[in-house]
Design a protein around this motif. Structure first.
Motif, short mmCIF file in Angstrom:
data_model
loop_
_atom_site.label_atom_id
_atom_site.label_comp_id
_atom_site.label_asym_id
_atom_site.label_seq_id
_atom_site.Cartn_x
_atom_site.Cartn_y
_atom_site.Cartn_z
N UNK A 103 0.86 -1.18 0.00
CA UNK A 103 0.00 0.00 0.00
C UNK A 103 0.90 1.24 0.00
N UNK A 104 0.62 2.15 -0.92
CA UNK A 104 1.34 3.42 -0.98
C UNK A 104 0.31 4.52 -0.76
N UNK A 162 -0.79 11.93 5.17
CA UNK A 162 -1.99 12.21 5.96
C UNK A 162 -2.79 10.93 6.24
N UNK A 163 -2.78 9.99 5.29
CA UNK A 163 -3.53 8.73 5.46
C UNK A 163 -2.74 7.68 6.22
N UNK A 164 -1.46 7.91 6.44
CA UNK A 164 -0.61 6.87 7.03
C UNK A 164 -1.11 6.36 8.39
N UNK A 165 -1.54 7.23 9.32
CA UNK A 165 -2.04 6.71 10.60
C UNK A 165 -3.22 5.76 10.44
N UNK A 206 3.63 -1.14 3.90
CA UNK A 206 3.07 0.22 3.80
C UNK A 206 4.19 1.21 3.56
N UNK A 207 3.98 2.06 2.55
CA UNK A 207 4.91 3.15 2.25
C UNK A 207 4.08 4.40 1.99
#
Length: 340
Positions: A200-201, A205-208, A221-222
């Motif tokens: 998933x890249x 802002x969406x990382x959390x 996840x990157x």
């Protein structure tokens, strides 16, 4: 879709990333490059300051090309509406994002909306939209003639597409990459019981959210990768998943182009923005937004059938030859000069 032949002009000043892609215009970056270093730094960092300098430079030009989401866009629009004697702005990728739902941003967006409607009527001569249905939508929303909006679809590929690359049948990576309007909960629900080699890249802002959904560590996840880094991953991917929520604006077209360029079979949410970009079941598989079961079944089917993946990739590549990056830029250039 043949591109019209552009009419050259030295009276066009262009800002944003189109400024170095469109021929026969004066890039605002060329002007900035001749200024002292501290002035350059302020121009690229402060939106209102950038807008002021652009507006001052624009007094010597007949047309000013801007990208709607470029830093300083609101200040440019308001400045031209207040002080311009005629409509001079040509806006590329006119995408009216939904207002922020809460907090200070929501107050700002609600306050700005009536000002923006007035300023758009006063200052915008012409604007490009990426989806055909946006012409009437924006004409009604901003109270202007539909003729001010021109539908120029984004490129379907960079170089015209190609046959499935060697080794494509052996690919095992499932890649989901996107910065906006991504439906990460549905993706992780679909992938949960499966053994996909999932990467998933996402945006920073969406990382959390993505990390919470990925609590079991089943995906790599990157975040905030450069375009070439994402392209390199797509060249390794068997399937590119575009899990999206319906936002009511153009979205996903760049992700779709990149997947075609990378030779990955596409599974995407059936959002309105993909109308005209995808032949369902032929160039990509579409599933209803939020339907984790349908998404799981579509990816499972492609991962189990290399020939089905190759058929999608081949059909997408063949279709992409009809509207390449060169065709797109030619149409954009012709639009800019025809709008003088």
């Amino acid at each position: 879709m043949p591109a019209a032949t552009p009419v050259p002009s030295a009276r066009v000043l262009a800002d944003g990333w189109y400024s170095w892609l469109i021929g026969s215009v004066r890039p605002f970056t060329d002007l900035v490059a001749s200024w002292p270093g501290p002035l350059q730094a302020l121009t690229w960092r402060l939106g209102p300051f950038r807008a002021l300098l652009l507006l001052l430079a624009a007094t010597r030009y007949d047309t000013v090309v801007v990208v709607r989401q470029t830093l300083g866009w609101r200040s440019v629009l308001l400045g031209r509406a207040l002080f311009g004697r005629r409509r001079k702005l040509v806006v590329m990728q006119f995408i009216d994002l939904p207002p922020r739902p809460r907090g200070r941003g929501a107050v700002i967006d609600r306050t700005w909306r009536p000002v923006e409607r007035w300023a758009t009527r006063r200052a915008v001569r012409a604007a490009q939209v990426l989806s055909a249905w946006e012409v009437d939508l924006y004409a009604q929303r901003f109270g202007v003639e539909p003729s001010r909006f021109r539908h120029i679809p984004f490129a379907w590929s960079t170089g015209g597409g190609s046959a499935p690359p060697a080794g494509a049948a052996e690919r095992r990576l499932v890649l989901a990459a996107g910065r906006a309007f991504c439906d990460w909960p549905t993706l992780f629900e679909a992938a949960g019981p499966r053994d996909w080699e999932l990467t998933v890249v996402c945006s920073g802002a969406d990382r959390p959210l993505v990390e919470r959904l990925n609590h079991s560590g089943r995906a790599t996840v990157r975040s905030d990768l450069e375009g070439e880094e994402v392209s390199a991953l797509l060249r390794q991917a068997a399937v590119s998943v575009l899990p999206m929520v319906e936002s009511g604006v153009s979205q996903g077209q760049i992700r779709l182009k990149d997947a075609v360029d990378g030779g990955a079979a596409v599974v995407a949410s059936r959002t309105r923005s993909l109308e005209g970009y995808v032949e369902p079941g032929v160039t990509a598989l579409l599933v209803e937004p939020g339907d984790a079961g349908a998404l799981r079944d579509a990816v499972d089917g492609l991962m189990a059938d290399a020939h089905a993946r190759e058929r999608l990739v081949s059909a997408a590549a063949e279709r992409a030859r009809r509207w390449t990056w060169a065709d797109y830029l030619g149409a954009v250039e012709a639009f800019v000069h025809a709008s003088r």
